[in-house]
Design a protein around this motif. Sequence first.
Motif, PDB file in Angstrom:
ATOM      1  N   ARG A 117    -108.903  92.121 -87.080  1.00 45.95           N
ATOM      2  CA  ARG A 117    -109.249  92.457 -88.459  1.00 45.95           C
ATOM      3  C   ARG A 117    -108.049  92.300 -89.398  1.00 45.95           C
ATOM      4  NH1 ARG A 117    -111.660  98.364 -89.512  1.00 45.95           N
ATOM      5  NH2 ARG A 117    -112.962  97.646 -87.769  1.00 45.95           N
ATOM      6  N   ASP A 118    -106.858  92.653 -88.913  1.00 46.20           N
ATOM      7  CA  ASP A 118    -105.655  92.586 -89.745  1.00 46.20           C
ATOM      8  C   ASP A 118    -104.457  92.348 -88.842  1.00 46.20           C
ATOM      9  OD1 ASP A 118    -103.585  92.808 -91.510  1.00 46.20           O
ATOM     10  OD2 ASP A 118    -104.004  94.874 -92.124  1.00 46.20           O
ATOM     11  N   ARG A 119    -104.050  91.088 -88.750  1.00 46.67           N
ATOM     12  CA  ARG A 119    -102.953  90.705 -87.865  1.00 46.67           C
ATOM     13  C   ARG A 119    -101.608  91.208 -88.364  1.00 46.67           C
ATOM     14  NH1 ARG A 119    -101.301  90.131 -82.879  1.00 46.67           N
ATOM     15  NH2 ARG A 119     -99.250  89.173 -82.921  1.00 46.67           N
ATOM     16  N   ASN A 120    -101.514  91.624 -89.600  1.00 48.12           N
ATOM     17  CA  ASN A 120    -100.230  92.032 -90.176  1.00 48.12           C
ATOM     18  C   ASN A 120    -100.133  93.528 -90.390  1.00 48.12           C
ATOM     19  OD1 ASN A 120     -99.045  89.395 -90.414  1.00 48.12           O
ATOM     20  ND2 ASN A 120    -100.478  89.003 -92.085  1.00 48.12           N
ATOM     21  N   ASN A 121    -100.860  94.306 -89.599  1.00 44.10           N
ATOM     22  CA  ASN A 121    -100.757  95.762 -89.702  1.00 44.10           C
ATOM     23  C   ASN A 121     -99.691  96.243 -88.715  1.00 44.10           C
ATOM     24  OD1 ASN A 121    -101.240  98.622 -89.185  1.00 44.10           O
ATOM     25  ND2 ASN A 121    -102.942  98.340 -90.598  1.00 44.10           N
ATOM     26  N   PRO A 122     -98.523  96.658 -89.188  1.00 48.14           N
ATOM     27  CA  PRO A 122     -97.421  96.970 -88.269  1.00 48.14           C
ATOM     28  C   PRO A 122     -97.688  98.156 -87.368  1.00 48.14           C
ATOM     29  CG  PRO A 122     -96.858  97.621 -90.505  1.00 48.14           C
ATOM     30  CD  PRO A 122     -98.142  96.851 -90.600  1.00 48.14           C
ATOM     31  N   ASP A 123     -98.456  99.143 -87.848  1.00 47.58           N
ATOM     32  CA  ASP A 123     -98.728 100.306 -87.014  1.00 47.58           C
ATOM     33  C   ASP A 123     -99.594  99.941 -85.816  1.00 47.58           C
ATOM     34  OD1 ASP A 123     -97.386 102.572 -88.370  1.00 47.58           O
ATOM     35  OD2 ASP A 123     -98.679 101.981 -90.022  1.00 47.58           O
ATOM     36  N   THR A 124    -100.601  99.112 -86.052  1.00 49.25           N
ATOM     37  CA  THR A 124    -101.433  98.663 -84.935  1.00 49.25           C
ATOM     38  C   THR A 124    -100.614  97.819 -83.968  1.00 49.25           C
ATOM     39  OG1 THR A 124    -103.413  98.677 -86.328  1.00 49.25           O
ATOM     40  CG2 THR A 124    -103.517  97.405 -84.295  1.00 49.25           C
ATOM     41  N   LEU A 125     -99.793  96.935 -84.488  1.00 41.50           N
ATOM     42  CA  LEU A 125     -98.946  96.101 -83.636  1.00 41.50           C
ATOM     43  C   LEU A 125     -97.989  96.970 -82.807  1.00 41.50           C
ATOM     44  CD1 LEU A 125     -98.151  93.343 -86.278  1.00 41.50           C
ATOM     45  CD2 LEU A 125     -99.511  93.014 -84.194  1.00 41.50           C
ATOM     46  N   HIS A 126     -97.436  97.980 -83.435  1.00 43.85           N
ATOM     47  CA  HIS A 126     -96.552  98.905 -82.719  1.00 43.85           C
ATOM     48  C   HIS A 126     -97.303  99.614 -81.597  1.00 43.85           C
ATOM     49  CE1 HIS A 126     -93.550 102.164 -82.136  1.00 43.85           C
ATOM     50  NE2 HIS A 126     -94.636 102.898 -81.953  1.00 43.85           N
ATOM     51  N   ASN A 127     -98.469 100.179 -81.930  1.00 48.10           N
ATOM     52  CA  ASN A 127     -99.231 100.926 -80.940  1.00 48.10           C
ATOM     53  C   ASN A 127     -99.665 100.041 -79.777  1.00 48.10           C
ATOM     54  OD1 ASN A 127     -99.016 103.279 -82.421  1.00 48.10           O
ATOM     55  ND2 ASN A 127    -100.979 103.040 -83.425  1.00 48.10           N
ATOM     56  N   TYR A 128    -100.113  98.841 -80.093  1.00 50.79           N
ATOM     57  CA  TYR A 128    -100.546  97.931 -79.041  1.00 50.79           C
ATOM     58  C   TYR A 128     -99.342  97.510 -78.189  1.00 50.79           C
ATOM     59  CZ  TYR A 128    -102.998  94.012 -76.799  1.00 50.79           C
ATOM     60  OH  TYR A 128    -103.556  93.146 -75.886  1.00 50.79           O
ATOM     61  N   GLY A 129     -98.215  97.265 -78.836  1.00 54.56           N
ATOM     62  CA  GLY A 129     -97.011  96.918 -78.089  1.00 54.56           C
ATOM     63  C   GLY A 129     -96.602  98.023 -77.133  1.00 54.56           C
ATOM     64  N   TRP A 130     -96.672  99.267 -77.594  1.00 58.45           N
ATOM     65  CA  TRP A 130     -96.307 100.381 -76.720  1.00 58.45           C
ATOM     66  C   TRP A 130     -97.299 100.523 -75.570  1.00 58.45           C
ATOM     67  CZ3 TRP A 130     -92.270 102.568 -75.232  1.00 58.45           C
ATOM     68  CH2 TRP A 130     -92.302 103.785 -74.546  1.00 58.45           C
ATOM     69  N   PHE A 131     -98.570 100.311 -75.849  1.00 57.30           N
ATOM     70  CA  PHE A 131     -99.583 100.321 -74.788  1.00 57.30           C
ATOM     71  C   PHE A 131     -99.260  99.280 -73.728  1.00 57.30           C
ATOM     72  CE2 PHE A 131    -103.409  98.117 -73.259  1.00 57.30           C
ATOM     73  CZ  PHE A 131    -104.038  99.136 -72.553  1.00 57.30           C
ATOM     74  N   LEU A 132     -98.929  98.070 -74.165  1.00 59.33           N
ATOM     75  CA  LEU A 132     -98.612  96.990 -73.223  1.00 59.33           C
ATOM     76  C   LEU A 132     -97.353  97.311 -72.422  1.00 59.33           C
ATOM     77  CD1 LEU A 132     -99.341  93.976 -75.591  1.00 59.33           C
ATOM     78  CD2 LEU A 132    -100.679  94.601 -73.561  1.00 59.33           C
ATOM     79  N   CYS A 133     -96.376  97.931 -73.071  1.00 62.85           N
ATOM     80  CA  CYS A 133     -95.155  98.335 -72.371  1.00 62.85           C
ATOM     81  C   CYS A 133     -95.478  99.316 -71.260  1.00 62.85           C
ATOM     82  CB  CYS A 133     -94.187  98.964 -73.365  1.00 62.85           C
ATOM     83  SG  CYS A 133     -92.719  99.706 -72.609  1.00 62.85           S
ATOM     84  N   GLN A 134     -96.305 100.302 -71.549  1.00 54.98           N
ATOM     85  CA  GLN A 134     -96.670 101.280 -70.541  1.00 54.98           C
ATOM     86  C   GLN A 134     -97.433 100.656 -69.379  1.00 54.98           C
ATOM     87  OE1 GLN A 134     -98.530 104.007 -73.487  1.00 54.98           O
ATOM     88  NE2 GLN A 134     -97.272 105.568 -72.530  1.00 54.98           N
ATOM     89  N   ARG A 135     -98.106  99.557 -69.643  1.00 53.03           N
ATOM     90  CA  ARG A 135     -98.844  98.860 -68.594  1.00 53.03           C
ATOM     91  C   ARG A 135     -97.959  97.873 -67.837  1.00 53.03           C
ATOM     92  NH1 ARG A 135    -102.191 100.898 -66.432  1.00 53.03           N
ATOM     93  NH2 ARG A 135    -103.506  99.093 -65.953  1.00 53.03           N
ATOM     94  N   GLY A 136     -96.690  97.788 -68.220  1.00 53.81           N
ATOM     95  CA  GLY A 136     -95.774  96.880 -67.552  1.00 53.81           C
ATOM     96  C   GLY A 136     -95.909  95.438 -67.990  1.00 53.81           C
ATOM     97  N   ARG A 137     -96.593  95.203 -69.089  1.00 55.82           N
ATOM     98  CA  ARG A 137     -96.785  93.841 -69.604  1.00 55.82           C
ATOM     99  C   ARG A 137     -95.728  93.589 -70.683  1.00 55.82           C
ATOM    100  NH1 ARG A 137    -103.128  94.343 -70.796  1.00 55.82           N
ATOM    101  NH2 ARG A 137    -102.768  92.406 -71.934  1.00 55.82           N
ATOM    102  N   TYR A 138     -94.489  93.483 -70.217  1.00 58.20           N
ATOM    103  CA  TYR A 138     -93.356  93.522 -71.127  1.00 58.20           C
ATOM    104  C   TYR A 138     -93.312  92.355 -72.104  1.00 58.20           C
ATOM    105  CZ  TYR A 138     -91.752  97.194 -68.012  1.00 58.20           C
ATOM    106  OH  TYR A 138     -91.652  98.346 -67.281  1.00 58.20           O
ATOM    107  N   ALA A 169     -85.103  98.393 -71.638  1.00 56.03           N
ATOM    108  CA  ALA A 169     -84.306  99.169 -70.686  1.00 56.03           C
ATOM    109  C   ALA A 169     -85.114  99.504 -69.445  1.00 56.03           C
ATOM    110  CB  ALA A 169     -83.797 100.448 -71.357  1.00 56.03           C
ATOM    111  N   ARG A 170     -86.370  99.836 -69.623  1.00 52.22           N
ATOM    112  CA  ARG A 170     -87.227 100.117 -68.479  1.00 52.22           C
ATOM    113  C   ARG A 170     -87.375  98.892 -67.598  1.00 52.22           C
ATOM    114  NH1 ARG A 170     -92.695 102.918 -70.505  1.00 52.22           N
ATOM    115  NH2 ARG A 170     -93.182 102.528 -68.313  1.00 52.22           N
TER     116      ARG A 170
END
Length: 273
Positions: A117-138, A169-170
């Motif tokens: 819906r909005d590729r330039n929403n930084p909060d969504t990008l941040h949240n999705y990035g953190w989700f991927l990090c937790q899943r080990g998809r660095y 770092a992880r």
Amino acid sequence: MTVPSTGSVLPRRSARTLSAVLLIAAALAGCGTPQSQQQPPRTESDKTDNDRRAQVRLELASGYFARGQYETALDEVKLAMSAKPDLPEAINLRSLIYAAMGEFGLAEDGFKQLIARDRNNPDTLHNYGWFLCQRGRYAESYQQFDAAVAVPTYRTPARTLLAWGACEAREGRLVPAQVHLVKAFEADPGNPTIAMNLGEVLYRQGEYERARFYARRVNSNVEQANAASLWLELRIERRLGNAANMEDLGQQLRRKYPQAPETQALNNGRFDE
């Protein structure tokens, strides 16, 4: 709210320390609602009754989420979405809750829906990035973080730089982790979580004097100091051979945080597991 490793793997204790300091901060940062990049700002007079009902429910949901009451938080999000079905803030928070509950497919579906819906929403990008990090998809997570900090109107890039550096770092990529954490510190020098993670990364690279600067910056503020920050400075002083400072920090740990894992590690002589 995450490519093969190109650096040394963090010792187990260090990985846990970074996780303990970082995961909480990034998860709470992830609760931030998406910023509108396209629409003019709305004021109170623009809000409908449904807007207000949804806002109240979302505020309740965020509080429950922060306390780990995920089912109650999810119920409040559902009530918010009954008032405003396609509210981006609700979808974002719902995805964070799903992730915390282990419903990873549902969480990712929500993030992808928002990004489509909005590729330039930084909060969504941040949240999705953190989700991927937790899943080990660095590698995928770094792409989201990079896209978030590239948005010119992003108001809080330091939190994404923090998450980016902590994820590296992880993964064991300490040099790029240091780069991103330094940038985070420059953007938000008063943030103790950034200082702690940067200090930990510098410590693991053997840069003890620099690491001590960041640990002491946190510990000099009684409201910011905690068991993890005292433990970091104590381990640094041990490496520097400063027995008196090490003893003082150990006394503080035992007095203020007798049951903390860091105190137990100190008592058992487990400095670098």
